[in-house]
Design an enzyme around this catalytic site. Structure first.
Site, mmCIF file in Angstrom:
data_model
loop_
_atom_site.group_PDB
_atom_site.id
_atom_site.type_symbol
_atom_site.label_atom_id
_atom_site.label_comp_id
_atom_site.label_asym_id
_atom_site.label_seq_id
_atom_site.Cartn_x
_atom_site.Cartn_y
_atom_site.Cartn_z
ATOM 1 N N GLY A 143 0.991 -1.159 -0.188
ATOM 2 C CA GLY A 143 0.012 -0.258 -0.369
ATOM 3 C C GLY A 143 0.976 1.192 -0.063
ATOM 4 O O GLY A 143 1.855 1.051 0.158
ATOM 5 N N GLN A 144 0.313 2.349 0.140
ATOM 6 C CA GLN A 144 1.047 3.514 0.022
ATOM 7 C C GLN A 144 0.469 5.074 0.819
ATOM 8 O O GLN A 144 -1.291 4.183 0.856
ATOM 9 C CB GLN A 144 1.488 4.279 -1.624
ATOM 10 C CG GLN A 144 0.245 4.476 -2.054
ATOM 11 C CD GLN A 144 0.351 4.649 -3.768
ATOM 12 O OE1 GLN A 144 1.344 4.249 -4.223
ATOM 13 N NE2 GLN A 144 -0.117 5.915 -3.637
ATOM 14 N N VAL A 145 1.057 5.630 1.536
ATOM 15 C CA VAL A 145 0.844 6.965 2.071
ATOM 16 C C VAL A 145 0.321 7.824 1.844
ATOM 17 O O VAL A 145 0.871 8.203 0.619
ATOM 18 C CB VAL A 145 1.174 7.159 3.459
ATOM 19 C CG1 VAL A 145 1.293 8.269 4.625
ATOM 20 C CG2 VAL A 145 1.337 4.870 3.785
ATOM 21 N N ASP A 292 8.101 -5.544 11.683
ATOM 22 C CA ASP A 292 8.578 -5.084 10.257
ATOM 23 C C ASP A 292 9.431 -3.520 10.393
ATOM 24 O O ASP A 292 9.409 -2.689 10.851
ATOM 25 C CB ASP A 292 7.602 -4.864 9.465
ATOM 26 C CG ASP A 292 7.593 -4.726 7.811
ATOM 27 O OD1 ASP A 292 8.763 -4.822 7.796
ATOM 28 O OD2 ASP A 292 6.852 -3.975 7.271
#
Length: 448
Positions: A143-145, A292
């Site tokens: 995903g991206q922000v 992570d």
């Protein structure tokens, strides 16, 4: 999120369809299998320069796998990132090539992101937010922000999952496992490989559920509520769903901006001690770890504060695994190799029923890993550490004892967390002595 410089030269991409993903991965599998078969034939007829040819073949296969995983993103790219952090069960050429996957991924087109937000939250971004940046703030494997401002004026960051990623996990992992098998890269029993991939699959499915991540954030905020100098941004629940996660915008410096000149060595050492405490508290007290721990999921401030992001990958640990891990560490510190061998069996790292591993083998690894913990008073300078080089130089010895060990399924993410923190300590240039703190945690764990 950690502040970063915008790179407008990055090429944006569109999501691959399931058919395209399958064909890409199948093509990669066929090519890797063909390269492996051809190399075996060459080795059968010519023993000269065997190791050099094998290294070249591995390098070619590794780069092809890294290129394909990076292009497809999703589950396979995430597995590649995990694999890049281990020297134990893949040839070094693969660990080196897969390191590329730790870098920020090319972003998706804004139109793809906007449609995903509308599907998940019921309206397009321009209706849900006062402002919503079309340029991504960060892009990753699943995903991206984007930065945004809520209708009531609060600055937030919005994490949007790429369409279809969650539906491709099982097929992606099945194809990747086949690639590694046909490429002769998983020299492990089928049962061990299956257990390893099942553990990764479970963590990936959890990470793809942003509602689960919101619950994780709340749990870790409660656990760390009294920890000075640690900030975990809160979730804006009314603007979040299973595939969209909106959080308050809490910024700090990326690790690349932290230096003795900018922060001062005393502050850097404070950050290092806080990182160690956070890691140890989660492992030995909370029995749940941030799984992570790469540099992009942390930010820092000149007052010594640490900001933690991304709680999608959280490993909940069984008490007996934490106990066995602490006992194995204690045995290692005390150079009690018979006890260490037994606790590694309890951890599932050492194959039960096999003869005990030679003590010299354990002593070799112990002499490397104990260096940051050798003294209670003398500070270890992580900036000049060469532990990772020492580990790499001994990697070939692992294959001699391959039948004695198996993938550490239950402790895989503990090892990943520790490796991630080591790299951050080294990049920060921390100078600290952690032996006393480690012994205190081990005593606490043994008494529990």
């Amino acid at each position: 999120m950690a502040k970063r410089t915008k790179d407008d030269s990055k090429q944006k991409t569109a999501p691959a369809t399931r058919t395209k993903r399958f064909l890409k991965l199948a093509g990669m599998t066929a090519s890797v299998a063909g390269s492996y078969a051809a190399e075996r034939v060459r080795r059968a007829f010519n023993e000269e320069d065997k190791e050099e040819r094998q290294a070249r073949a591995y390098d070619k296969m590794a780069n092809q796998i890294a290129d394909t995983l990076g292009e497809l993103k999703g589950a396979v790219m995430k597995v590649g990132q995990i694999a890049s952090q281990t020297q134990d069960f893949l040839p070094k050429e693969f660990s080196q090539a897969l390191q590329r996957l730790q870098k920020e991924a090319p972003p998706m087109d804004y139109e793809v992101i906007a449609r995903q937000v509308e599907r998940e939250l019921g309206a397009p971004p321009e209706e849900l937010f006062k402002e919503f940046s079309e340029e991504p703030y960060a892009a990753a494997s699943i995903g991206q922000v984007h930065k945004a401002v809520t209708l009531d004026g609060k600055e937030v960051i919005v994490k949007v999952q790429y369409p279809g990623v969650d539906r491709s996990v099982d097929s992606d992992l099945k194809q990747l496992k086949l690639t590694l098998k046909l490429g002769g890269l998983l020299k492990l029993p089928k049962e061990s490989v299956d257990q390893l991939f099942e553990e990764i699959r479970e963590r990936l499915n959890e990470e793809l559920d942003y509602e689960n991540e919101a619950r994780n954030i709340a749990d870790f905020q409660r656990f760390h509520a009294k920890d000075e100098g640690l900030i975990i941004p809160s979730v804006v629940r009314q603007l979040s769903s299973k595939r969209v996660l909106t959080m308050e915008c809490v910024e700090g410096d990326h690790i690349s901006a932290v230096s003795a000149e900018a922060y001062g060595q005393e502050v850097i050492n404070l950050i290092g001690r806080r990182l160690f405490r956070i890691m140890a508290d989660q492992l030995f007290k909370f029995h749940a770890i941030h799984g992570d721990p790469h540099a992009g999921n942390f930010a820092f401030r000149p007052d010594g504060s640490i900001i933690m992001y991304d709680f999608g990958c959280v490993k909940r640990l069984k008490p007996e695994i934490v106990h066995a891990y602490s006992q194995a560490l204690t045995a290692g510190l005390n150079a009690d190799y018979d006890a260490l061998d037994n606790y590694l069996v309890d951890l599932g790292v050492r194959v039960s029923g096999k003869p005990a591993v030679e003590q010299d083998y354990y002593a070799m690894w112990r002499d490397i890993f104990i260096r940051p913990f050798r003294s209670k008073d003398e500070e270890f300078d992580f900036a000049s550490s060469n532990l990772h080089k020492q580990v790499a130089s001994k990697a070939t010895t692992v294959f001699k004892y391959m039948d004695f060990f198996q993938p550490p399924v239950e402790s895989l993410f503990i090892d990943r967390m520790i490796a991630g923190h080591y790299w951050m300590m080294m990049r920060l240039g921390v100078q600290a002595a952690f032996r006393k703190e480690l012994e205190d945690y081990l005593d606490l764990s043994s008494a529990a």
